[in-house]
Design a protein around this motif. Sequence first.
Motif, PDB file in Angstrom:
ATOM      1  N   ARG A 116       3.408 -14.144  -0.869  1.00  0.00           N
ATOM      2  CA  ARG A 116       3.302 -15.498  -1.386  1.00  0.00           C
ATOM      3  C   ARG A 116       3.890 -15.634  -2.784  1.00  0.00           C
ATOM      4  O   ARG A 116       4.484 -16.639  -3.126  1.00  0.00           O
ATOM      5  CB  ARG A 116       1.833 -15.893  -1.429  1.00  0.00           C
ATOM      6  N   GLU A 144       0.814  -1.204   0.000  1.00  0.00           N
ATOM      7  CA  GLU A 144       0.000   0.000   0.000  1.00  0.00           C
ATOM      8  C   GLU A 144       0.849   1.254   0.000  1.00  0.00           C
ATOM      9  O   GLU A 144       0.435   2.304  -0.501  1.00  0.00           O
ATOM     10  CB  GLU A 144      -0.910   0.023   1.236  1.00  0.00           C
ATOM     11  N   THR A 173      -0.101   6.114   0.810  1.00  0.00           N
ATOM     12  CA  THR A 173      -1.048   5.421  -0.057  1.00  0.00           C
ATOM     13  C   THR A 173      -1.547   6.288  -1.191  1.00  0.00           C
ATOM     14  O   THR A 173      -1.856   5.802  -2.274  1.00  0.00           O
ATOM     15  CB  THR A 173      -2.253   4.943   0.768  1.00  0.00           C
ATOM     16  N   ILE A 229      -0.424   0.654  -7.316  1.00  0.00           N
ATOM     17  CA  ILE A 229       0.109  -0.689  -7.578  1.00  0.00           C
ATOM     18  C   ILE A 229       0.013  -0.936  -9.068  1.00  0.00           C
ATOM     19  O   ILE A 229      -0.779  -0.311  -9.773  1.00  0.00           O
ATOM     20  CB  ILE A 229      -0.703  -1.746  -6.808  1.00  0.00           C
ATOM     21  N   ASP A 284      -2.208  -6.200   5.531  1.00  0.00           N
ATOM     22  CA  ASP A 284      -3.653  -6.367   5.625  1.00  0.00           C
ATOM     23  C   ASP A 284      -4.027  -7.737   5.093  1.00  0.00           C
ATOM     24  O   ASP A 284      -4.506  -7.879   3.970  1.00  0.00           O
ATOM     25  CB  ASP A 284      -4.339  -5.265   4.818  1.00  0.00           C
ATOM     26  N   VAL A 285      -3.784  -8.716   5.921  1.00  0.00           N
ATOM     27  CA  VAL A 285      -4.150 -10.060   5.486  1.00  0.00           C
ATOM     28  C   VAL A 285      -5.620 -10.331   5.739  1.00  0.00           C
ATOM     29  O   VAL A 285      -6.184 -11.256   5.193  1.00  0.00           O
ATOM     30  CB  VAL A 285      -3.305 -11.128   6.192  1.00  0.00           C
ATOM     31  N   GLN A 286      -6.224  -9.554   6.535  1.00  0.00           N
ATOM     32  CA  GLN A 286      -7.626  -9.799   6.838  1.00  0.00           C
ATOM     33  C   GLN A 286      -8.481  -9.633   5.612  1.00  0.00           C
ATOM     34  O   GLN A 286      -9.413 -10.409   5.388  1.00  0.00           O
ATOM     35  CB  GLN A 286      -8.118  -8.838   7.934  1.00  0.00           C
ATOM     36  N   LYS A 287      -8.176  -8.610   4.870  1.00  0.00           N
ATOM     37  CA  LYS A 287      -9.003  -8.350   3.702  1.00  0.00           C
ATOM     38  C   LYS A 287      -8.518  -9.114   2.490  1.00  0.00           C
ATOM     39  O   LYS A 287      -9.023  -8.953   1.405  1.00  0.00           O
ATOM     40  CB  LYS A 287      -8.977  -6.847   3.392  1.00  0.00           C
ATOM     41  N   GLY A 288      -7.522  -9.866   2.740  1.00  0.00           N
ATOM     42  CA  GLY A 288      -7.049 -10.671   1.611  1.00  0.00           C
ATOM     43  C   GLY A 288      -6.254  -9.875   0.599  1.00  0.00           C
ATOM     44  O   GLY A 288      -6.008 -10.338  -0.509  1.00  0.00           O
ATOM     45  N   TRP A 289      -5.851  -8.695   1.006  1.00  0.00           N
ATOM     46  CA  TRP A 289      -5.126  -7.871   0.045  1.00  0.00           C
ATOM     47  C   TRP A 289      -3.730  -8.432  -0.215  1.00  0.00           C
ATOM     48  O   TRP A 289      -3.182  -8.330  -1.302  1.00  0.00           O
ATOM     49  CB  TRP A 289      -5.030  -6.452   0.583  1.00  0.00           C
ATOM     50  N   ILE A 290      -3.198  -9.015   0.827  1.00  0.00           N
ATOM     51  CA  ILE A 290      -1.869  -9.584   0.671  1.00  0.00           C
ATOM     52  C   ILE A 290      -1.874 -10.941   1.364  1.00  0.00           C
ATOM     53  O   ILE A 290      -2.497 -11.113   2.407  1.00  0.00           O
ATOM     54  CB  ILE A 290      -0.803  -8.648   1.277  1.00  0.00           C
ATOM     55  N   THR A 291      -1.214 -11.879   0.793  1.00  0.00           N
ATOM     56  CA  THR A 291      -1.120 -13.210   1.381  1.00  0.00           C
ATOM     57  C   THR A 291       0.326 -13.470   1.735  1.00  0.00           C
ATOM     58  O   THR A 291       1.209 -13.327   0.892  1.00  0.00           O
ATOM     59  CB  THR A 291      -1.602 -14.270   0.384  1.00  0.00           C
TER      60      THR A 291
END
Lengths: 660, 221
Positions: A258, A89, A139, A144, A205-212
Amino acid sequence: MLVNGQVAIHELEVWIFGICSLFWHWSVQMTPFLQVMVCSGDGAHTGCTTLIIDLCGKQGIQIYPKSAKGCTDLLRWPQISTCRSPELETFSCYWTDGNFYNLTAPGTIQLLYMKRNDEDWKECPDYITAGENSCYFNTSYTSIWIPYCVKLANKDEVFDEKCFSVDEIVLPDPPVHLNWTLLNTSQTGIHGDIQVRWDPPPTADVQKGWITLEYELQYKEVNETKWKELEPRLSTMVPLYSLKMGRDYEIRVRSRQRTSEKFGEFSEVLYVSFSQTGIEFVHCAEEIEFPWFLVVIFGACGLAVTVIFILLSKQPRIKMLIFPPVPVPKIKGIDPDLLKKGKLDEVNSILASHDSYKSQLYNDDLWVEFIELDIEDPDEKNRVSDTDRLLSEGHLKSHSCLGAKDDDSGRASCCEPDIPETDFSASDTCDAISDIDQFKKGTEKEEDLLCLDRRDNDESLPTLANTDTQRPHTSTQSQNSQPWPPFADSIDLASPSVHTQLSNQNSLTNTDFYAQVSDITPAGSVVLSPGQKSKVGRAKCEGCTRQNFTMDSAYFCEADVKKCIAVTSHEEYEPHVQEQSCNEDAYFTAESLTTTGVNLGTSTAETPNSEMPVPDYTSIHIVHSPQGLVLNATAVPVPDKEFNVSCGYVSTDQLNKIMP
Amino acid sequence: MAPARAAGRAGAAAALALLWLLVCAPRNAGSRLLTVADLFDRVIRHSGRIHSLSTALYAELEKHFPPRDNELGKPARKCHTSGMLTPNGKEYAQKIPREELTHLILKLLQAWKEPLSHFNQHIEHHQELPDDSLSKAKQISNMVHELKTGVEKVTEKMQSMGIISNSLNGMASSEATGLSISNEANMMSDSDFIHCFRRDSNKVQSYLKILKCRIMPESSC
């Protein structure tokens, strides 16, 4: 251009007056230097000084490009060291100063950036947040998947430049909040399993699945130097198995995005110490390493056992157990030792009778029948006489036994192909009995028959009573005069079992049975007197006798065959054909046959005369081949230790032993 | 007799319908949600695989065709999908409506279908490329097609469940066709082409993840 005494070395306008002698003095330090001759003065007087400027030194002129070759004492240019985004971000770029500021006027370094779609370069929005010599893009400035280019420059020149896309420079922060819990301990209390848990970096921000994120855990004992690694995994908890409870461990975790390959920084080290949990554990003094000691002991024991075993194997018994002897050719019932001892009588009898051994198979069928035969019947005699058969066209069928009447007495046995039908005379049997006894030890039935025969024979042929080693001889003599009566007697013993004995008696002088050598040809081959009328089931064999050549093998007595040939060659001088027809599995050599055939021509005159006294025994003259024998006919049928090569197989070994 | 028979038939049909409702319907209602989550997981995994493959292929192409020395040329790399307006940040991706996000995903996938197949045909003539790379390219092309089908299925499911509206259905295909092969795509070097695709596959994967977590926040995000 005249310059002042003070050279403004930071200015690039130093004119090198005169000969530019650029010394590339590669000294030990490998620092290039510049030799400058500066002359000053007014037109009248000039004074020159020489300067040597170490281009890599702090006083050196910035002539070089940023990577100054050969400068160990360096002049470093500002460089962008890295740009990274911890969470996809924002991103920041970091650079290094070099020693630029020391040399030049404190000009300002700027970081300029440009997105793909922009027209020109913009300046870094935030120099502070990320620390010194850094630029932070928040941000709102971060896009990106859009290529960026940043460059490091001051007003005049560009020091460094870099282009990237934000999704390529992701380097996550380390995980936080590492802790561990004990799962279970082993029964011995030496090892235990723990579960390590942590939280993902707070920025990501792994909660929102933005990044693994993927995590890699490393652990080691406190006093070790090398870290053990586990596979990268997505979960934030990892069990560690089989840790030694007596030792302390260190654990650290790092993460990466990942889809990328680079890992972020390591987290703080987590210390694991079991003593804190108050668990009692057994302090193991030393870990049990691989029990080399035991291995050595057991290996030595095994070796010792093997050695002893090998030594013991010298003993023949064990040796025979391990390595059973290879069976050598051996005639049943004949003990090689017997041959060694040299008791030829026994040997002869045995040899003579060995061919009857095969008939043991038929011993079960005691066809002991006494065939009444009118011995005086010349026709019959003629008919049955092998000699006659040989001499005549050989129209006699093979089925007829030795002149046996067509009685119903064991004819079949006589005529069975396998049965070693050897014609023999009763006298022969008589004579042979004594010798046969030994041979007959193994065959009880035969003994009975022998007895019977004996009785008969004794009665019929008293002349043969004087059986001794010369029995064939005597019998021959006796028999020759009366070839047929013996046959007649023998016919009595038409049983197959009897045949065995009879075959023994073949050693006797019954010429019909044995290859009785009648003459020795000059060539050295043996002419055999008409021998047995074996009834080998070779009906094809017309001219030849029905001699059954061997009992237990396909070998034929050469003598027998020769006899056969002798007969046939009587008609024609082409024994070869007859040979073939005679004996399909004759093992005699062809040349012996031919020679015999040839020679027979001369001696045929003799052959028809079965009455002629012929030497019974012959000594082995030559061994043609492993299978062939040439027998020496003694001039006088001297009973010797020779023996007739009965129609049977004599093993080469034994022959070799017996040979003179 | 006839009315009795008719009544009987109607009764049987009603019984059957009732039976079906009892047996099938409740399960369907519960299983549909699960299915969407499963479908999403599948397409996300699929897109992840595509991204890994394209990263590997890009690395191999870079090895075989070294990049130009002119580093400044990098930003000039123009992908044929550059013109698409796509959210370039997390906030934007979270702000735009779900339908639009879904539509974008489909648009991206559609935009890459044809260029990939052309690329495949093109690099098959490259003798110096290892078979590994060629097979990767082929795989990518197939997987993109599968992914598009999968996303379409998920979309249908979501629409049938009322999670998203049906408004933007027709637009996807028409817009996407406009973005099919342009000359730029043909002029690009192979490694640039794959670099562009790699970036877009990352986009697709991220959008799918965002979409999933927006629709089903309780499932493992």
